[in-house]
Design a protein around this motif. Structure first.
Motif, PDB file in Angstrom:
ATOM      1  N   ILE A 171       0.867  -1.167   0.000  1.00 25.85           N
ATOM      2  CA  ILE A 171       0.000   0.000   0.000  1.00 25.85           C
ATOM      3  C   ILE A 171       0.898   1.209   0.000  1.00 25.85           C
ATOM      4  CG2 ILE A 171      -1.394   1.340   1.628  1.00 25.85           C
ATOM      5  CD1 ILE A 171      -3.061  -1.153   2.025  1.00 25.85           C
ATOM      6  N   GLN A 181       4.600  -0.502  15.905  1.00 23.58           N
ATOM      7  CA  GLN A 181       3.604   0.490  16.330  1.00 23.58           C
ATOM      8  C   GLN A 181       3.753   0.715  17.829  1.00 23.58           C
ATOM      9  OE1 GLN A 181       0.144  -1.382  14.194  1.00 23.58           O
ATOM     10  NE2 GLN A 181      -0.012   0.734  13.539  1.00 23.58           N
TER      11      GLN A 181
ATOM     12  N   SER B 330      -6.706   0.783   2.769  1.00 27.04           N
ATOM     13  CA  SER B 330      -5.320   1.267   2.915  1.00 27.04           C
ATOM     14  C   SER B 330      -5.149   2.006   4.233  1.00 27.04           C
ATOM     15  CB  SER B 330      -4.956   2.230   1.780  1.00 27.04           C
ATOM     16  OG  SER B 330      -5.021   1.567   0.562  1.00 27.04           O
ATOM     17  N   ARG B 331      -6.135   2.816   4.542  1.00 27.72           N
ATOM     18  CA  ARG B 331      -6.052   3.602   5.772  1.00 27.72           C
ATOM     19  C   ARG B 331      -5.999   2.685   6.991  1.00 27.72           C
ATOM     20  NH1 ARG B 331      -9.523   5.413   9.560  1.00 27.72           N
ATOM     21  NH2 ARG B 331      -9.269   7.515  10.408  1.00 27.72           N
ATOM     22  N   TYR B 333      -5.097  -0.353   7.117  1.00 25.63           N
ATOM     23  CA  TYR B 333      -3.836  -1.099   7.111  1.00 25.63           C
ATOM     24  C   TYR B 333      -2.683  -0.208   7.566  1.00 25.63           C
ATOM     25  CZ  TYR B 333      -0.094  -4.104   5.376  1.00 25.63           C
ATOM     26  OH  TYR B 333       1.023  -4.883   5.274  1.00 25.63           O
ATOM     27  N   THR B 334      -2.682   1.027   7.058  1.00 26.23           N
ATOM     28  CA  THR B 334      -1.622   1.959   7.446  1.00 26.23           C
ATOM     29  C   THR B 334      -1.677   2.237   8.951  1.00 26.23           C
ATOM     30  OG1 THR B 334      -1.736   2.969   5.286  1.00 26.23           O
ATOM     31  CG2 THR B 334      -0.674   4.249   6.990  1.00 26.23           C
ATOM     32  N   TYR B 335      -2.863   2.283   9.487  1.00 21.99           N
ATOM     33  CA  TYR B 335      -3.017   2.492  10.929  1.00 21.99           C
ATOM     34  C   TYR B 335      -2.665   1.224  11.730  1.00 21.99           C
ATOM     35  CZ  TYR B 335      -5.524   6.944  10.403  1.00 21.99           C
ATOM     36  OH  TYR B 335      -5.871   8.244  10.126  1.00 21.99           O
ATOM     37  N   GLY B 336      -2.569   0.102  11.005  1.00 16.44           N
ATOM     38  CA  GLY B 336      -2.302  -1.143  11.719  1.00 16.44           C
ATOM     39  C   GLY B 336      -3.530  -1.646  12.455  1.00 16.44           C
TER      40      GLY B 336
END
Lengths: 571, 780
Positions: A171, A181, B330-331, B333-336
């Motif tokens: 992505i 994280q 995507s968001r 996923y990007t945030y985990g």
């Protein structure tokens, strides 16, 4: 493990503690040199008392290094209340002890914000629980302790090569796609100091900060830091009989000295570090902003600072200070005028008419662009907005336009002639700096000077550096710059660093200088000759000082001496 | 039902108008996209004969007319001239297209034109716009709208409100159409700008009045305008409510507030109405999905989950690709937010846009990261089994290695069993490594990282032994005399080489050497170094038959970026050089302190730093001289090499001496090594002492200032002087008295060890003593 074996292990531990001989060195918390585990502190004073000298309302640190002649699995510290000669109490709750964690950082650590692909040991983190991060000196890398379930921990590798430390394989990524994280709830420091391991013949630094209440009576308070190994380190805190003003400029002791950061700290970035937990992110952001305020950075420079104004205010940020309030609309003139007027109306309602509001546009542009956007700037100027520009080359074309000029200068004596020129333009402009160096150098003495007296004395009126990030637990992940960390994001908000404490000391140096100027300037024209002489000597102290190379702790002590003398005349 | 055309103005036109969207229109499709339709109109006859379009002609005659590389004044003159060419002038459509581009060029923001811009060009807009209005053939309705808008903006920008309104009124009056409904719509395509003009003057009453009128003609378009107008005027949505009610377009209202204008405050009940829209199966499926993605893909709250679940039953495979869906995944996923990712995949199962190797991998990674390894394996197996073209052999190998990791098998064995070429093998290792770190599989991550590193060659540490010359080397001429005897090394490691290595077979390392020695220009940077009793010289030489051209400025030669540190992990300096200018400026990483004395690269302090250049018929040379004195506390030795790096920017690429991958990569720099004989070291130390003590003796005023200042009861602190400084002064004076040319080696070393560090940093020494003194005083 049976109770019997546990008792035996405890007995061995207690025996080692009982037989340990621990030595301490008083060291400079803002030391220019890193205190490393393998060598005695070069400038440390063996067995000296811990001493903190602070104004009312101020945060002030001291530091010590311990070494032991045997391994001590965990030395624990007991801090009691301190008392002065009149019996007043400085409560132990005002004291905050941290272990200085030495861990693996990039090869340029301590000196530069530029990336380097190899790792070396460097002191940086201020931890209650030093085991939160493990620095493996065999493998030469760091591990983060993750709480998988209550009381069950695993260690996660932190130093994967740059190309592998990516979450967003498939992505399109963002700046914050570290695989780790760090702001999830399973990775956070303890609330209180958990003691520290001492290895035979090695050295470990500790950092003690006192937060003096504004109502604390002045005087010399005495107490001790009791070690579980039996030693008692004398601790003295002298509370000065004055409060510090907010930082002002050297060339004008009534003009605010501002601090800004490129506003990367914000909910969005926290969300990317905590797994997308919005409610947690709000709490974490508030904790980070409160940490800003505790370190003297009260200007609300964070992402969406106006949308989250209540949160910012709760955290202690000052919305009456000049602030970045939005972006200009670069469009046709009529639309720009409309936008400027609308923005003015909205922001006046939100912030009050008197607050200085900067409206920004673009970044690092040169002469040609600056010439091209003059119409836009004028339109926003006409509505009362201030214009900040970080162009390096556009001074000749834009000096008259800028209300905040912040080129990529090093804030040193060498740039003083340029700030002088700008400060002579007669407006209410601010002169800032960035990039030389960016955030990232661990050396607290460097940070203290760069954000403090060095810039102040060179005629700057604000810091506006890039950046104050939260991720960056892998220092070798970025390829050009190091991650630019003042603090590190974790489950409970953020973890402080030596450098971030240096930032606060830098601003406090300016506050002391401001106090001195505010007392000395009126007295320098006093009819009392002694008062006049003292005031002029005090002013001469600052005038003679080269901001680039005088020891700033020495300077602080000299300023305090003068402030006390001047205060007597003022009374 | 009559098909409504939502916009009748071009995208570019909309972009220029922040508030007003043009009314719906019954005008024919040629007017929907003016540039395109004009082009079609203009090129239609030509297309049959394959004649060039007006765009072809403009490109041929003018070059890039949208983003020119010539000044805009010239561009406009050229277009204007082209317009006069008989064959063009005869074609009204062509003329209109040219004028469109002239007006665009006049309007182009100065910040987009930079040096090509002329601030007066905008005043040319009326000239080119007006000639396309009123009774001009070949100009489409959309083009007219665009010309009118340009004029309105221009006059409003000049605060000529009457003229701006007159343009609109004239345009409205010019509309001729027998059909009153259609005429009204066309007129509103101009009249709508009166709303802009009203609000720009903050005459919102007038704007609302006009909008009321407009609402009768095109309620949906009016409602969209009302959304922003209400927000701007009142900060809330109240004034827009009646317009949306009148428009009766909930989908449009949701899209307006959540899509086009997310910063506008929304009606209090809109969220509930949106939820009802999504969950009502009677509504258009595509719109339900679109709104659901926009509003309910960002968390796993009960409402969001229910909204998504309500889509069950829709045939997702028939739905078009929705960017908002992929973006929301995507968001997450990007945030985990691994659980949310999995939920989204499950709720939108079947959507074509999710059926790609990368999206499958996203889901697999998320599933495993959320703790469902078995479920992740199922996905990976599906990836392996997928034989569609989209899934490559590399994809399948990636999934196979993922399975090995998820099952706890030997991941290195799994990687090595892949039958891939080198490039794909590295891609496989990289992906596996990323997954391992994302999954916090530390053992795997470390093993894969080791494998990954094996694809790179580590440059051996570069070392250059610095020769010692008994004869002083004070210039490039001195150096030329001993040149033949010096060891020569070159900047021959390709800078940033790690990137290249991925593409090459690194086993032999043969690709690592630079090719400058074999290229046609045959120039490279040579490094030699020699020191003497006074300091270190580094010489950068370029053998170049064109050296005189470089000297004269007809060739650039080789510039550099260099780094210097007096020892490993010491604060370092970065400086660049050019053949003619030598070293111009420096970036330094420390302030002065007891620990660090910065070198002054300006050359103002004698004997501290020298940058000297020299040219001959066959070479050019840069001499860098670092005096020992400033760095006396950090003198080099056998165990303490100094660090140096030079990145040479040559005509055939950038090469470094040490092997830096990037800038400031201190661990990649080379060592300047020193192996002084005892005699040489003593000579160096003696020289430093003699110069230091000379300064001490030669500047009594300064000495008075340093010590006597403190002894002075008014400006100093006699107690501090007596107790702390006097002993220091005595000690240093006694050492100074011992300094003479005939000192023995033992005396030299004693003075160097004990007195010299204090002499060279006296100011900082006193600062440090004063600090301790004052602290103890305050602590009493």
């Amino acid at each position: 493990m049976t109770i019997k074996t546990m008792m035996a292990a405890m007995a061995v531990m207690l025996a080692s503690i009982a037989s340990a001989k621990v030595t301490w060195y008083a060291v400079d918390p803002m030391s220019e040199v890193p205190y490393m585990p393998d060598s005695a502190p070069k400038d440390g004073i063996k067995g000296d008392d811990m001493f903190i000298l602070a104004a009312k309302g101020e945060y002030e640190p001291c530091s010590f290094v311990l070494t032991s002649d045997v391994d001590v699995k965990k030395v624990r510290f007991t801090l009691g209340d301190l008392k002065n000669e009149k019996g007043d109490v400085l409560p132990k709750s005002a004291l905050d002890l941290k272990t200085v964690k030495v861990w693996y950082q990039a090869g340029n650590a301590w000196t530069s914000y530029f990336a380097d692909p190899k790792l070396k040991l460097c002191p940086e983190l201020l931890l209650n629980d030093e085991d939160l991060v493990k620095a493996d000196e065999v493998k030469k890398c760091n591990y983060a302790r993750i709480e998988e379930t209550k009381g069950k921990y695993t260690y996660r590798w932190l130093n994967a090569p740059s190309a592998l430390d990516r979450r967003n394989e498939d992505i399109s990524g963002s700046r914050l796609d570290d695989s780790f994280q760090s702001m999830k709830p399973n990775f956070k420091d303890a609330d209180t100091h958990q003691g520290a391991k001492l290895e035979k013949g090695r050295f470990k630094q500790f950092f003690l900060t006192a937060k003096i209440d504004k109502n604390q009576a002045a005087g010399l308070y005495k107490g001790e830091i009791a070690l579980s190994t039996g030693e008692k380190i004398p601790l003295k805190v002298r509370v000065l009989d004055f409060e510090l003003p907010s930082p002002k400029c050297y060339f004008d002791e009534n003009k605010d000295y501002l601090t800004f950061f490129c506003e990367y700290v914000g909910l969005e970035w926290v969300l990317k570090s905590n797994g997308g937990d919005y409610e947690l992110a709000k709490k974490q952001l508030e904790a980070i902003l409160a940490n800003f305020a505790r370190h003297g950075h009260v200007t609300p420079t964070f992402n969406n600072n106006l949308g989250l104004m209540e949160l910012g205010k709760r955290a202690g940020l000052d919305y009456t200070k000049p602030l970045i309030s939005g972006n200009m609309l670069l469009s046709e003139k009529a639309q720009m005028r409309h936008h400027a007027k609308l923005s003015k109306k909205r922001l006046d309602k939100q912030l009050g008419e008197k607050t200085i509001k900067f409206m920004t546009w673009g970044d690092e542009y040169g002469l040609a662009t600056l010439r091209g956007i003059r119409d836009m700037i004028k339109i926003y100027h006409e509505e009362g907005f201030y214009f900040p520009v970080n162009s390096h080359s556009g001074y000749c074309a834009g000096g008259y336009l800028a209300d905040l000029w912040w080129p990529s200068f090093a804030p040193t004596a060498a740039t003083a002639p340029l700030t002088f020129k700008f400060n002579q333009l007669g407006g209410d402009g601010y002169f800032g700096w960035y990039a030389s160096q960016h955030v990232g150098v661990e050396n607290p003495a460097f940070t203290r000077r760069q954000y403090g007296y060095g810039a102040y004395r060179a005629g700057f009126s604000c810091n506006y550096n890039y950046a104050h990030h939260l991720q960056g637990w892998n220092d070798i992940r970025p390829e050009l710059y190091r991650p630019m960390m003042f603090v590190y994001g974790c489950g409970s908000g953020c973890i402080d660093t030596l450098s971030w404490e240096g930032f606060r000391e830098g601003l406090d140096d300016i506050r002391y200088a401001t106090k001195l100027l505010q007392l000395a300037k009126p007295l320098s024209r006093s009819s009392n000759v002694d008062a006049r002489y003292t005031a002029r000597k005090a002013l001469k102290l600052l005038a003679d000082t080269d901001g680039d190379d005088m020891d700033l702790t020495t300077l602080r002590l000299e300023m305090i001496s003068y402030i006390e003398k001047l205060a007597k005349f003022s009374k | 039902m009559k098909k409504l055309v939502p916009f009748c103005i071009s995208a570019a036109f909309i972009a220029g108008c922040s508030l007003i969207q043009s009314p719906s229109s019954d005008v024919d499709s040629k007017t929907v996209a003016p540039a395109k339709s004009a082009a079609n109109a203009a090129s239609k006859p030509a297309a049959k004969a394959k004649a060039p379009t007006i765009y072809d002609i403009m490109k041929a005659e003018v070059g890039n007319y949208s983003w020119p590389t010539i000044p805009y004044v010239e561009l406009i003159a050229k277009l204007d001239k082209l317009r006069e060419r008989p064959d063009i002038a005869a074609n009204a459509s062509f003329c209109a297209v040219i004028d469109q581009h002239i007006v665009k060029a006049c309007k182009r923001s100065p910040w987009q034109k930079l040096k090509l811009w002329d601030p007066n060009l905008r005043h040319e807009i009326p000239k080119y716009a007006y000639r396309n209005l009123y009774n001009v053939k070949g100009v489409t309705q959309a083009q007219k709208v665009e010309f009118v808008w340009s004029l309105v903006e221009y006059y409003a920008g000049e605060e000529k409100w009457f003229e701006a309104e007159q343009v609109v009124r004239d345009a409205v009056a010019s509309v001729v159409d027998a059909d009153p409904k259609r005429r009204a719509r066309t007129q509103w395509s101009f009249k709508v700008y009166l709303i802009n003009l009203a609000k720009w003057r903050f005459n919102y009453a007038e704007a609302w009045k006009l909008l009321d009128e407009y609402s009768k003609v095109d309620p949906r378009a009016a409602a969209k305008i009302a959304t922003t107008l209400s927000h701007e005027e009142t900060g809330g949505p109240d004034k827009a409510v009646k317009f949306w009610r009148n428009a009766d377009d909930l989908y449009g209202e949701i899209m307006s507030y959540y899509g086009a204008n997310p910063n506008c405050k929304k009606p209090a009940d809109l969220a509930d109405r949106a939820y009802a829209f999504v969950t009502n199966a009677a509504n258009n499926a595509g719109r339900r999905i679109e709104i659901c993605c926009m509003l309910y893909n960002y968390d796993n709250s009960e409402r969001s989950r229910n909204a998504r679940k309500s889509l069950k039953g829709i045939n997702m495979a028939k739905m078009p690709r929705l960017n908002v869906l992929n973006n929301s995944i995507s968001r997450a996923y990007t945030y985990g937010d691994w659980k949310l990712v999995e939920s989204l995949f499950a709720d939108y199962e079947g959507m074509n846009s999710l059926n790609t190797p990368s999206m499958l991998r996203v889901r697999m990674i998320s599933r495993a990261a959320a703790g469902d390894k078995a479920g992740a394996i199922v996905l990976a197996e599906a990836g392996i089994a997928n034989t569609s073209k989209a899934f490559t052999e590399l994809d399948r190998e990636k999934f196979r290695v993922s399975i090995a990791m998820l099952k706890g098998e030997d991941v290195i064995k799994a990687i090595e069993s892949a039958k891939l070429d080198r490039k794909n093998m590295i891609a496989l290792v990289t992906t596996a490594g990323r997954q391992a770190v994302t999954w916090s599989m530390t053992d795997y991550a470390e093993a894969i990282a080791a494998k990954y590193s094996s694809y790179y060659v580590q440059f051996p540490q570069r070392e250059l032994k610095v020769a010692y010359s008994d004869k002083p080397i004070t210039s490039i001429n001195d150096w030329r005399e001993i040149y033949d005897s010096l060891e020569k090394q070159y900047c021959d490691r390709k800078w940033g080489a790690r990137v290249d290595i991925l593409e090459t077979d690194v086993a032999t390392g043969r690709q690592l050497l630079g090719t400058t020695q074999n290229d046609s220009k045959n120039v490279r940077m040579e490094i030699t170094s020699v020191c003497d009793e006074k300091g270190l010289n580094i010489f950068l030489r370029v053998e170049d038959p064109n050296a005189r051209k470089v000297e004269a400025g007809f060739a650039n030669g080789i510039g550099t970026e260099m780094y210097f540190a007096p020892g490993k992990y010491e604060a370092y300096d970065c400086f660049g050089s050019s053949p003619r200018g030598g070293v111009a400026s420096a970036f330094q990483t420390a302030y002065n302190s007891l620990e660090t004395d910065r070198v002054d690269y300006s050359g103002k302090r004698r004997g501290e730093f020298v940058s000297e250049t020299s040219f001959s018929d066959s070479d050019y040379v840069l001499r860098l001289f670092f005096g020992w004195d400033r760095l006396a506390k950090k003198l080099p030795s056998k165990d303490r090499p100094w660090r140096f790096e030079c990145i040479a920017f040559t005509p055939v690429g950038n090469y470094s001496w040490g092997g830096s991958a990037g800038v400031h990569n201190s661990s990649c720099w080379g060592n300047l090594t020193f192996d002084f004989t005892p005699e040489q070291l003593t000579a160096i130390r003696k020289g430093i002492i003699l110069r230091a003590v000379k300064t001490w003796r030669k500047a009594p005023n300064e000495r008075l200032d340093t010590f006597d200042k403190w002894a002075d009861p008014e400006i100093g602190d006699p107690e501090f002087y007596e107790s702390v400084l006097k002993p220091l002064e005595k000690e240093l004076s006694s050492y100074a008295a011992k300094v003479k040319p005939t000192m023995t080696d033992a005396e030299v070393n004693e003075i160097f060890e004990n007195a010299l560090p204090k002499w060279v940093a006296l100011k900082h020494e006193i600062d440090a003593l004063r600090k301790v003194y004052l602290k103890h005083k305050f602590a009493k």
